[in-house]
Design a protein around this motif. Sequence first.
Motif, PDB file in Angstrom:
ATOM      1  N   ASP A  31      -3.189  13.670  16.623  1.00 16.08           N
ATOM      2  CA  ASP A  31      -2.096  12.767  16.255  1.00 16.08           C
ATOM      3  C   ASP A  31      -2.319  11.359  16.805  1.00 16.08           C
ATOM      4  O   ASP A  31      -1.899  10.371  16.193  1.00 16.08           O
ATOM      5  N   VAL A  32      -2.933  11.262  17.978  1.00  7.79           N
ATOM      6  CA  VAL A  32      -3.030   9.958  18.649  1.00  7.79           C
ATOM      7  C   VAL A  32      -4.460   9.428  18.724  1.00  7.79           C
ATOM      8  O   VAL A  32      -4.708   8.436  19.415  1.00  7.79           O
ATOM      9  N   VAL A  33      -5.388  10.070  18.030  1.00  8.36           N
ATOM     10  CA  VAL A  33      -6.766   9.563  18.032  1.00  8.36           C
ATOM     11  C   VAL A  33      -6.830   8.100  17.605  1.00  8.36           C
ATOM     12  O   VAL A  33      -7.517   7.292  18.250  1.00  8.36           O
ATOM     13  N   PRO A  34      -6.133   7.677  16.533  1.00  7.77           N
ATOM     14  CA  PRO A  34      -6.205   6.254  16.169  1.00  7.77           C
ATOM     15  C   PRO A  34      -5.732   5.336  17.290  1.00  7.77           C
ATOM     16  O   PRO A  34      -6.360   4.304  17.563  1.00  7.77           O
ATOM     17  N   ALA A  35      -4.635   5.710  17.947  1.00  7.61           N
ATOM     18  CA  ALA A  35      -4.122   4.876  19.044  1.00  7.61           C
ATOM     19  C   ALA A  35      -5.058   4.909  20.238  1.00  7.61           C
ATOM     20  O   ALA A  35      -5.254   3.894  20.926  1.00  7.61           O
ATOM     21  N   TRP A  36      -5.642   6.062  20.519  1.00 11.39           N
ATOM     22  CA  TRP A  36      -6.585   6.206  21.622  1.00 11.39           C
ATOM     23  C   TRP A  36      -7.821   5.337  21.389  1.00 11.39           C
ATOM     24  O   TRP A  36      -8.256   4.582  22.266  1.00 11.39           O
ATOM     25  N   GLN A  37      -8.363   5.427  20.167  1.00 16.77           N
ATOM     26  CA  GLN A  37      -9.546   4.636  19.830  1.00 16.77           C
ATOM     27  C   GLN A  37      -9.231   3.139  19.907  1.00 16.77           C
ATOM     28  O   GLN A  37     -10.031   2.348  20.438  1.00 16.77           O
ATOM     29  N   GLU A  38      -8.068   2.751  19.403  1.00 17.67           N
ATOM     30  CA  GLU A  38      -7.680   1.341  19.434  1.00 17.67           C
ATOM     31  C   GLU A  38      -7.564   0.835  20.869  1.00 17.67           C
ATOM     32  O   GLU A  38      -7.993  -0.282  21.184  1.00 17.67           O
ATOM     33  N   GLU A  39      -7.000   1.666  21.757  1.00 24.35           N
ATOM     34  CA  GLU A  39      -6.849   1.268  23.158  1.00 24.35           C
ATOM     35  C   GLU A  39      -8.213   1.080  23.815  1.00 24.35           C
ATOM     36  O   GLU A  39      -8.427   0.122  24.576  1.00 24.35           O
ATOM     37  N   ILE A  40      -9.149   1.996  23.546  1.00 27.48           N
ATOM     38  CA  ILE A  40     -10.497   1.871  24.109  1.00 27.48           C
ATOM     39  C   ILE A  40     -11.162   0.580  23.634  1.00 27.48           C
ATOM     40  O   ILE A  40     -11.747  -0.172  24.425  1.00 27.48           O
ATOM     41  N   LEU A  41     -11.072   0.309  22.328  1.00 23.00           N
ATOM     42  CA  LEU A  41     -11.711  -0.882  21.773  1.00 23.00           C
ATOM     43  C   LEU A  41     -11.048  -2.160  22.290  1.00 23.00           C
ATOM     44  O   LEU A  41     -11.721  -3.166  22.535  1.00 23.00           O
ATOM     45  N   ASN A  42      -9.735  -2.108  22.460  1.00 23.54           N
ATOM     46  CA  ASN A  42      -9.040  -3.274  23.021  1.00 23.54           C
ATOM     47  C   ASN A  42      -9.526  -3.559  24.442  1.00 23.54           C
ATOM     48  O   ASN A  42      -9.733  -4.719  24.821  1.00 23.54           O
TER      49      ASN A  42
END
Length: 452
Positions: free
Chosen positions: A431-442
Amino acid sequence: MATQRRSRRFTKTLAITAGLAALGLLSACSGGSTSTDSGFGFPSAEQEDGSTITVWVDASREPIAKAFQEENPDVPISIETYDGNSGGSDTFKTKMALFDQSGEGWPDVVFSTQTNDASWAAKETNGNQAYAAALNKGFLDQGFLDGFTDGALDPMTVDGTVYGLRNDLAPVVLWYNKPLLDQFGYDIPKTWEDYEALSTKLAAEHPGYILGTVGDSFVGPYVYYWGAQAPIFQLDGNTFSSDFQDEHSTKMTDMLDTMVGNGTLVQDSVFGSDFVSKYSDKIVAMPGPAWYSGALFQNPDSVNAPAGTFGAADPLYWQGEDQVTGNVGGGVWYASSHSKNLAAVKTFLEFVTSSDTSAKLNSGLPAYDSAASTWLDTQAASGFYAGDFKSAVQKAANSVWGGWGFPSFSPETAYASVVVPALASGKTIADVVPAWQEEILNEAQVQGYDTK
């Protein structure tokens, strides 16, 4: 700075009495301290034989620092404890930036639980001299450096220069509870597929028993995704990438969600009192670093298992693929390029990484070969572990997947801020993979990396 004023007065006095020629080798280094060409690959502060060295350690390394103090009474040392940079706190980096601004205060030696600090500690920052001293340009003997396990110093090596010494290796093995496996009639899983299949059986046949936890910020990224060859944390030059769509990533996400869903993976921290009280006698197996040996299983304040209960098996891997594993830390010792007593720093570094005392006090597998051999033999001969403990740990130490990156930030912070609360609220990792990936890239972009 006060140091600058003293340096200028000293220079003026020498100029009057002996001439400026006496200062021919002196130059002003960043931060305001007087420095010379050390011949070690970095400008060093003017040395003061017998001066006190300040050493920063976490609580777990305090005993080895005190042992050095006891065994080397002629070396003055001040020991200070801090959080060890645990959880990707960035305390080390933040504090050194403050000392750079003030031009003084740098500790002579720092221990960090993170293996990625060389990415910033080896570089000048805003015109300030790099904190970390080069170690393989003459400061430490090459014969000593060659004593480290192959690859152990790679994360601390920047453009061929070594900036830190690995304290311990932290390869992931599969810890298993032999009495419970025998009681339930289960085999030790060998692959991730076996592990997931065991999860299904265990949930159905023995609810309440577990195969691990995903509640610690280090476990998800380092134990599971790194061990699965999931390319979610990679660095190529200055380009950082995080791929959660790769098959290795998606398979691991699906497996974790399945196991959290059926209750065989819990959300408690292995260091928490709840984990100890609820699960100490219900751990059937769980992948984890070599240092779980002392930190959990033999620790009177943790699992404190009876002898013969737990064993270490070879790391899990995907069926038909390379037999690789993850790695959880393995702390690092850094020497300050600003130290005024490099001779004492050298003595300290050699003691804490390679001495027999260090092997005895290390809770995990030492990174120095001779100390590692002593540690493994001691563990194997103790009679505490079931099975061939030494063989499994040695195999894991030589099987760490090389695709993981070491940028100047930790994967733990994004996991802690996104994944842990999501699981607690009943969401899945998927459910939160997109948010997790975005946080890492940020985080990567904030640190100045190009991302893709």
